[in-house]
Enzyme design. Structure first.
Site, PDB file in Angstrom:
ATOM      1  N   ARG A  79       0.860  -1.190   0.101  1.00  0.00           N
ATOM      2  CA  ARG A  79      -0.104  -0.097   0.030  1.00  0.00           C
ATOM      3  C   ARG A  79       0.903   1.273   0.115  1.00  0.00           C
ATOM      4  NH1 ARG A  79      -4.167  -3.532   3.262  1.00  0.00           N
ATOM      5  NH2 ARG A  79      -2.864  -2.964   5.251  1.00  0.00           N
ATOM      6  N   CYS A 103      -3.775 -13.518  -1.677  1.00  0.00           N
ATOM      7  CA  CYS A 103      -3.256 -14.168  -0.477  1.00  0.00           C
ATOM      8  C   CYS A 103      -3.233 -15.634  -0.579  1.00  0.00           C
ATOM      9  CB  CYS A 103      -4.177 -13.170   0.721  1.00  0.00           C
ATOM     10  SG  CYS A 103      -6.157 -14.026   0.603  1.00  0.00           S
TER      11      CYS A 103
END
Length: 398
Positions: free
Chosen positions: A212, A339
């Site tokens: 991020r 993920c």
């Protein structure tokens, strides 16, 4: 005197190579019948020749029937060892991240198998997924208090892993009080309230912090779409780092309420637009509406929870990324994440390459990332490295 777990001939090679798990088919069940062990029991692991390899805790009914605690055959899991390992884990996190906001303990990687601890300043959220650690929960809580002295401790003991171990699920605040069942945190200079009681997992996903941060440098004056936004980890940070407009898509109305609250915390509520609904349907609707974005983030839940799901999961990743890529402006950026531990390291870049050709776009990969330093990887255990993130510039074909 602790019982011995004897391995088959040559089955010690993985442990000697740095692995920490013993699989049930590696056990000499004539010398060490698994039915003789109780869940949570501590054992001395021995090679076929009788040489001690270390100590472990047992899960005799599972495929991974034992997890190494120490390579010292005289060192067993006790309160003192918990304190020591919590201190070591804490010292490495504090070197990397400010504000005391991080994953403090990442299971096997930190020598505490079956334990995840996330820290939100003076709030600590603990998840236990093994019988061994559930049996020693009082020692663990005492150790946490000795090392960090948190104001609040939450046991977020729910999820599929506990069911697998035959443990009951429960969520309990065992120390202190929370404000609105949330914990405050700061990530990449952005404030959030993590819903540690009613949210997913521990309430927050620290693993994408570094990815991020990288995206935050690219969003100034850009129109951003955050797909599977949850509480706005990507989207609110983008707005706070200069994006002109951010659209968040999530199937949960509650998650989008949290997005709006977190946006307000940072004074960027006027930049946010929330879309409730299935991500695949929402992206199709956005395309039908003629919407275009400069940056699209695709960070879905695990589409490949088990190895047998690889084929269907890869199709789902490809579909969602195709929908996302179609929403990009002529010169846009996609941040695609997974993920799923079972998705190969090269598959996400490969999918973006394939989609570029199918959509007649040039895809230039500019960044590949994984989990942050608070999710340390054991080199011999590829399962401890699960997160993938790929940022690519998508251009008209040359």
């Amino acid at each position: 005197m602790h019982p011995v777990l004897r391995l088959n001939a040559n089955s010690e090679r993985r442990l000697k190579g740095g692995h920490l798990w013993v699989y049930s088919n590696e056990v000499d069940t004539n010398a060490s019948p698994l039915k003789n062990y109780e869940p949570g029991m501590q054992v001395v692991v021995e090679a076929a020749n009788g040489k001690a390899l270390g100590t472990a805790v047992m899960s005799p009914e599972q495929l991974i029937c034992a997890r190494l605690i120490s390579r010292n055959p005289k060192q067993f899991l006790d309160a003192s060892l918990m304190v020591h390992r919590l201190k070591v884990a804490l010292s490495t996190r504090d070197l990397w991240y400010p504000h005391q906001c991080y994953r403090w303990v990442y299971g096997d990687s930190d020598g505490l198998p079956g334990v995840v601890i996330d820290r939100f300043g003076d709030v600590v959220v603990v998840q236990i997924s093994s019988v061994a650690m559930e049996q020693r929960i009082d020692d663990l809580l005492d150790a946490i208090n000795k090392v960090a002295k948190p104001r609040v401790i939450v046991l977020k003991n729910d999820g599929k892993l506990r069911e697998t171990e035959g443990l009951e699920e429960y969520i309990r605040i065992v120390q202190g009080e929370l404000e609105d069942d949330c914990a405050p945190l700061i990530e990449n200079d952005t404030r959030f309230m993590a819903p540690v009681i009613h949210g997913q997992k521990t309430g927050w996903f620290y693993d994408h912090r570094d990815n991020r941060a990288r995206l935050n440098t690219l969003v100034k004056d850009k129109r951003v779409l955050d797909v599977f936004s949850y509480v706005g980890g990507w989207g609110v940070q983008a707005a706070n780092h200069g994006a002109s407009e951010v659209h968040c898509v999530d199937a949960s109305a509650q998650a989008l309420d949290w997005v709006e609250q977190n946006a307000a915390l940072n004074g960027v509520a006027e930049k946010m637009v929330c879309w409730e609904g299935d991500a695949f349907a929402a992206l199709k609707q956005l395309r039908d509406n003629g919407e275009k974005f400069d940056v699209v983030v695709v960070d879905p839940p695990a589409f490949i929870p088990r190895r047998k799901d690889i084929k269907a999961g890869e199709l789902a990743y490809k579909r969602i990324n195709q929908l996302a890529m179609r929403l990009l402006n002529r010169d846009g950026i996609i941040m695609s994440a997974s993920c799923s531990m079972h998705l190969g390291e090269t598959r996400l870049p490969d999918m973006l390459r394939e989609l570029g050709r199918e959509l007649d776009r040039d895809v230039l990969i500019q960044y590949t990332g994984s989990q942050g330093a608070d999710h340390p990887v054991v080199p011999a255990i590829p399962e401890t490295r699960y997160l993938k993130a790929v940022s690519a510039r998508v251009l008209p074909t040359r």
